[in-house]
Design an enzyme around this catalytic site. Structure first.
Site, mmCIF file in Angstrom:
data_model
loop_
_atom_site.group_PDB
_atom_site.id
_atom_site.type_symbol
_atom_site.label_atom_id
_atom_site.label_comp_id
_atom_site.label_asym_id
_atom_site.label_seq_id
_atom_site.Cartn_x
_atom_site.Cartn_y
_atom_site.Cartn_z
ATOM 1 N N HIS A 34 0.832 -1.213 0.000
ATOM 2 C CA HIS A 34 0.000 0.000 0.000
ATOM 3 C C HIS A 34 0.871 1.270 0.000
ATOM 4 O O HIS A 34 0.453 2.303 0.518
ATOM 5 C CB HIS A 34 -1.001 0.002 1.163
ATOM 6 C CG HIS A 34 -2.089 -1.023 0.977
ATOM 7 N ND1 HIS A 34 -3.189 -0.802 0.196
ATOM 8 C CD2 HIS A 34 -2.204 -2.295 1.427
ATOM 9 C CE1 HIS A 34 -3.960 -1.874 0.187
ATOM 10 N NE2 HIS A 34 -3.372 -2.815 0.924
ATOM 11 N N GLY A 123 -4.822 -12.538 -4.505
ATOM 12 C CA GLY A 123 -3.922 -11.417 -4.242
ATOM 13 C C GLY A 123 -2.577 -11.588 -4.925
ATOM 14 O O GLY A 123 -1.578 -11.021 -4.495
ATOM 15 N N SER A 125 -2.231 -10.956 -8.239
ATOM 16 C CA SER A 125 -2.313 -10.105 -9.432
ATOM 17 C C SER A 125 -2.683 -10.837 -10.702
ATOM 18 O O SER A 125 -2.061 -10.649 -11.756
ATOM 19 C CB SER A 125 -0.999 -9.358 -9.665
ATOM 20 O OG SER A 125 -0.816 -8.465 -8.638
ATOM 21 N N GLU A 159 -7.204 -0.351 -15.550
ATOM 22 C CA GLU A 159 -7.818 -0.814 -14.307
ATOM 23 C C GLU A 159 -8.431 0.356 -13.528
ATOM 24 O O GLU A 159 -9.501 0.227 -12.951
ATOM 25 C CB GLU A 159 -6.794 -1.585 -13.453
ATOM 26 C CG GLU A 159 -7.478 -2.340 -12.351
ATOM 27 C CD GLU A 159 -6.754 -3.590 -11.885
ATOM 28 O OE1 GLU A 159 -5.862 -4.085 -12.596
ATOM 29 O OE2 GLU A 159 -7.092 -4.057 -10.785
ATOM 30 N N ASP A 171 1.781 -3.851 -9.599
ATOM 31 C CA ASP A 171 1.531 -5.179 -10.175
ATOM 32 C C ASP A 171 1.829 -5.198 -11.673
ATOM 33 O O ASP A 171 2.486 -6.105 -12.190
ATOM 34 C CB ASP A 171 0.067 -5.592 -9.938
ATOM 35 C CG ASP A 171 -0.320 -5.512 -8.478
ATOM 36 O OD1 ASP A 171 0.576 -5.319 -7.636
ATOM 37 O OD2 ASP A 171 -1.520 -5.637 -8.172
ATOM 38 N N TYR A 220 -10.280 -0.885 -0.560
ATOM 39 C CA TYR A 220 -9.012 -0.436 -1.154
ATOM 40 C C TYR A 220 -9.107 1.052 -1.515
ATOM 41 O O TYR A 220 -8.247 1.846 -1.133
ATOM 42 C CB TYR A 220 -8.718 -1.282 -2.397
ATOM 43 C CG TYR A 220 -7.391 -0.967 -3.058
ATOM 44 C CD1 TYR A 220 -6.245 -1.678 -2.724
ATOM 45 C CD2 TYR A 220 -7.282 0.038 -4.019
ATOM 46 C CE1 TYR A 220 -5.026 -1.408 -3.335
ATOM 47 C CE2 TYR A 220 -6.070 0.316 -4.630
ATOM 48 C CZ TYR A 220 -4.953 -0.405 -4.288
ATOM 49 O OH TYR A 220 -3.749 -0.130 -4.895
HETATM 50 C C1 GLA Z 1 -3.002 -4.315 -4.999
HETATM 51 C C2 GLA Z 1 -2.791 -3.189 -5.981
HETATM 52 C C3 GLA Z 1 -1.367 -2.649 -5.933
HETATM 53 C C4 GLA Z 1 -0.942 -2.342 -4.504
HETATM 54 C C5 GLA Z 1 -1.275 -3.498 -3.568
HETATM 55 C C6 GLA Z 1 -1.006 -3.170 -2.136
HETATM 56 O O1 GLA Z 1 -2.258 -5.424 -5.391
HETATM 57 O O2 GLA Z 1 -3.069 -3.628 -7.303
HETATM 58 O O3 GLA Z 1 -1.262 -1.519 -6.759
HETATM 59 O O4 GLA Z 1 -1.501 -1.147 -4.058
HETATM 60 O O5 GLA Z 1 -2.633 -3.904 -3.697
HETATM 61 O O6 GLA Z 1 0.340 -2.981 -1.936
#
Ligand code: GLA
Length: 392
Positions: A34, A123, A125, A159, A171, A220
């Protein structure tokens, strides 16, 4: 794991022609959570799971996209792409085409066959992998060279503005620029990056809590808004700051009365986490692996207590992990609210680690975790037809 040949065959049986195959990896973040949308630092690595795309150009302006995972085909005209109102897997590939066109690129119509192997909602990606693989394919099929940083930015825009999740750049960036055996230290403001070698005797072990991580749950975007509020308030005493990246912990403490408790805690997480990334990179560079344990532990605690994006299962998975022999460090990884933990484990201990964590987590939750032992992998690629070997 798929091969380029399998993709070619699947494409041919669906669309009846030859195609070109591309793939882009998911990621695991070692530390720096984050922080990306706060102009800060992150340390992700690309993983072995990829999204695969087989593509062939069409003579019209249509995109015909088949998803193997959802067993569904979607058709759209490149001339009438608009942000959708409903959630759908096709929003990701269509969003990328939309972002490419918005950036002034003329995209050719194409048939696309998409097969994702990054676990969904874990999580890791899976969305960035789809975006980058599709973006790579569309650029290449439309006759453009691929500038990896530009591709990452376009996928992020897709996105943010098409899918509607205000994610940062991490990501997509690591899916484009990942390198085998390395993590990537990224400055999310300048987009400059350095490769950080992961020692060969250290395994990345990713433990999936099997609790679905819901990035579009609104939480988020809410965290992002709280960080922005923090910056706005801090600016009254620190006029120079553009993002939390610019503030030190001392600068946050002084005007503490200006911030409500929640916003203060969010800011504290981001500022301390940036500092931990820098320290973790130093530890890797100096071969001081023992220093990584406390940094990963503090990162997890800060995400749990200050940023409040952990959950019971992530906390438990981390607690079980740190009690195992051979573990160097453990923490939640990615956006949070479920998904995975990342663990650095001494290679000889990895198998036993996997067995123990799996058994103990099952015993306490009744859920069977999936545990992946991955090495850091290469970023997006066009593949040769007859091999898993990258073509460029
Ligand atoms: C998701 C988002 C990223 C990042 C993370 C947290 O994966 O896609 O851009 O903010 O959360 O670190």
């Amino acid at each position: 794991m798929k091969t380029a040949l399998q993709l070619l065959e699947s494409f041919r049986s669906r669309f009846g022609t030859s195609s070109t195959v591309y793939r882009a990896p998911g990621r695991v973040n070692l530390i720096g959570e984050h922080t990306d949308y706060n102009d800060g630092f992150v340390l992700p690595a690309a993983i072995g799971f990829c999204c695969w795309v087989a593509a062939a150009r069409r003579s019209d302006r249509k995109l015909v996209i088949h998803s193997e995972n959802f067993n569904e085909t979607v058709e759209a005209s490149l001339d009438s792409l608009a942000p959708p109102s409903k959630k759908h897997w096709a929003n990701y590939p269509l969003g990328v085409a939309w972002a490419l066109e918005k950036s002034g690129k003329r995209v050719s119509g194409a048939n696309l066959f998409i097969a994702g192997e990054v676990p969904l909602g874990a999580g890791l990606s899976s969305s960035a992998a789809v975006e980058v693989a599709v973006g790579f394919a569309l650029l290449n099929q439309s006759g453009y060279d691929v500038d990896r940083t530009e591709l990452a930015k376009l996928c992020q825009r897709a996105e943010n503005e098409f899918v509607g999740a205000r994610v940062g750049i991490m990501d997509q960036f690591v899916s484009c620029h990942g390198r085998a055996g390395h993590a990537l230290l990224l400055d999310c403001r300048s987009l400059e990056f350095e490769l950080v070698k992961i020692p060969a005797d250290v395994q990345l072990v990713i433990c999936n809590t099997m609790v679905k991580h819901e990035i579009d749950s609104g939480e988020y975007n809410a965290r992002r808004a709280e960080c922005e509020e923090g910056v706005r308030k801090l600016r009254s005493v620190l006029p120079g700051i553009r993002a939390l990246r610019d503030a030190t912990i001392a600068q946050l403490e002084e005007p503490r009365g200006l911030l409500d408790q929640k916003v203060y805690s969010r800011c504290r997480h981001v500022i301390t986490e940036n500092d931990r990334v820098t320290k973790a990179v130093e530890a890797f560079r100096h071969g001081d692996l023992q220093a990584l344990g406390p940094l990963m532990r503090d990162s997890h605690r800060s995400l749990r207590d200050d940023y409040q994006v952990s959950c019971r299962e992530l906390d438990l998975m981390t607690e079980i992990a740190v009690a195992q022999p051979g573990v160097i460090g453990a923490r939640m990884t990615g956006g949070g609210f479920g998904g995975c933990t990342v663990n650095l484990v001494e290679a000889p201990a990895a198998d036993e680690f996997k067995r123990q964590v799996s058994a103990q987590y099952f015993e306490k939750t009744g859920k069977r975790p999936e545990i992946y032992v991955s090495s850091a992998s290469e970023g997006a690629r066009q593949m040769e037809a007859d091999a898993v070997r990258p073509a460029i």
